[in-house]
Design a protein around this motif. Structure first.
Motif, mmCIF file in Angstrom:
data_model
loop_
_atom_site.group_PDB
_atom_site.id
_atom_site.type_symbol
_atom_site.label_atom_id
_atom_site.label_comp_id
_atom_site.label_asym_id
_atom_site.label_seq_id
_atom_site.Cartn_x
_atom_site.Cartn_y
_atom_site.Cartn_z
ATOM 1 N N SER A 286 0.822 -1.212 0.000
ATOM 2 C CA SER A 286 0.000 0.000 0.000
ATOM 3 C C SER A 286 0.857 1.265 0.000
ATOM 4 O O SER A 286 0.546 2.244 -0.684
ATOM 5 C CB SER A 286 -0.954 0.002 1.191
ATOM 6 N N THR A 287 1.957 1.244 0.732
ATOM 7 C CA THR A 287 2.851 2.401 0.779
ATOM 8 C C THR A 287 3.551 2.596 -0.561
ATOM 9 O O THR A 287 3.663 3.722 -1.058
ATOM 10 C CB THR A 287 3.890 2.236 1.898
ATOM 11 N N ILE A 288 4.010 1.509 -1.166
ATOM 12 C CA ILE A 288 4.680 1.592 -2.460
ATOM 13 C C ILE A 288 3.751 2.202 -3.502
ATOM 14 O O ILE A 288 4.122 3.126 -4.226
ATOM 15 C CB ILE A 288 5.182 0.196 -2.897
ATOM 16 N N TYR A 289 2.506 1.709 -3.571
ATOM 17 C CA TYR A 289 1.571 2.222 -4.564
ATOM 18 C C TYR A 289 1.147 3.657 -4.260
ATOM 19 O O TYR A 289 0.959 4.462 -5.177
ATOM 20 C CB TYR A 289 0.359 1.295 -4.698
ATOM 21 N N ARG A 290 1.050 4.025 -2.982
ATOM 22 C CA ARG A 290 0.720 5.412 -2.630
ATOM 23 C C ARG A 290 1.849 6.343 -3.054
ATOM 24 O O ARG A 290 1.615 7.399 -3.655
ATOM 25 C CB ARG A 290 0.457 5.554 -1.125
ATOM 26 N N LEU A 291 3.079 5.944 -2.763
ATOM 27 C CA LEU A 291 4.226 6.763 -3.161
ATOM 28 C C LEU A 291 4.331 6.876 -4.675
ATOM 29 O O LEU A 291 4.664 7.947 -5.202
ATOM 30 C CB LEU A 291 5.520 6.178 -2.579
ATOM 31 N N MET A 292 4.039 5.794 -5.390
ATOM 32 C CA MET A 292 4.037 5.865 -6.863
ATOM 33 C C MET A 292 3.001 6.879 -7.342
ATOM 34 O O MET A 292 3.287 7.696 -8.215
ATOM 35 C CB MET A 292 3.703 4.488 -7.457
ATOM 36 N N LYS A 293 1.810 6.819 -6.762
ATOM 37 C CA LYS A 293 0.730 7.734 -7.155
ATOM 38 C C LYS A 293 1.130 9.187 -6.908
ATOM 39 O O LYS A 293 0.780 10.080 -7.681
ATOM 40 C CB LYS A 293 -0.546 7.389 -6.386
ATOM 41 N N GLU A 294 1.889 9.423 -5.827
ATOM 42 C CA GLU A 294 2.346 10.772 -5.481
ATOM 43 C C GLU A 294 3.595 11.174 -6.274
ATOM 44 O O GLU A 294 4.101 12.282 -6.098
ATOM 45 C CB GLU A 294 2.647 10.840 -3.980
ATOM 46 N N GLY A 295 4.118 10.275 -7.093
ATOM 47 C CA GLY A 295 5.327 10.574 -7.863
ATOM 48 C C GLY A 295 6.596 10.515 -7.037
ATOM 49 O O GLY A 295 7.610 11.101 -7.411
ATOM 50 N N LYS A 296 6.550 9.803 -5.907
ATOM 51 C CA LYS A 296 7.690 9.741 -4.998
ATOM 52 C C LYS A 296 8.378 8.386 -4.998
ATOM 53 O O LYS A 296 9.264 8.144 -4.174
ATOM 54 C CB LYS A 296 7.230 10.074 -3.580
ATOM 55 N N PHE A 297 7.974 7.498 -5.891
ATOM 56 C CA PHE A 297 8.582 6.174 -6.001
ATOM 57 C C PHE A 297 8.619 5.807 -7.477
ATOM 58 O O PHE A 297 7.717 6.183 -8.230
ATOM 59 C CB PHE A 297 7.761 5.139 -5.217
ATOM 60 N N PRO A 298 9.649 5.088 -7.905
ATOM 61 C CA PRO A 298 9.746 4.730 -9.327
ATOM 62 C C PRO A 298 8.502 3.975 -9.813
ATOM 63 O O PRO A 298 7.974 3.130 -9.086
ATOM 64 C CB PRO A 298 10.972 3.820 -9.388
#
Length: 78
Positions: free
Chosen positions: A28-40
């Motif tokens: 959930s954190t990985i996908y949230r960060l991706m959505k925010e543009g903060k994860f590859p």
């Protein structure tokens, strides 16, 4: 940490369980960060399978580690 791309001359794709393991973040954190543009972003392999470029994930980890040393606000340890 040596990146495999340097050793093999190519990147490899890693699946979610390995991304969770190396980052310490849950799905959930990985996908949230991706959505925010903060994860590859992930790469779609098939209609139901995604993976991440290993070098992108390792680079993200290094940025998290180096964030406070570089004076970046909000990029420190989670």
């Amino acid at each position: 940490m040596q990146v495999r791309q340097e050793r093999h001359g190519h990147d490899r794709l890693i699946r979610l369980p390995e991304v969770e393991s190396v980052t310490g973040c849950k799905k959930s954190t990985i996908y949230r960060l991706m959505k925010e543009g903060k994860f590859p972003p992930c790469v779609r392999i098939t209609a139901r399978i995604v993976a991440w470029p290993e070098t992108a994930v390792l680079g993200w980890i290094q940025m998290r580690i180096q964030g406070p040393a570089l004076g970046l606000k909000g990029v420190g340890h989670a």
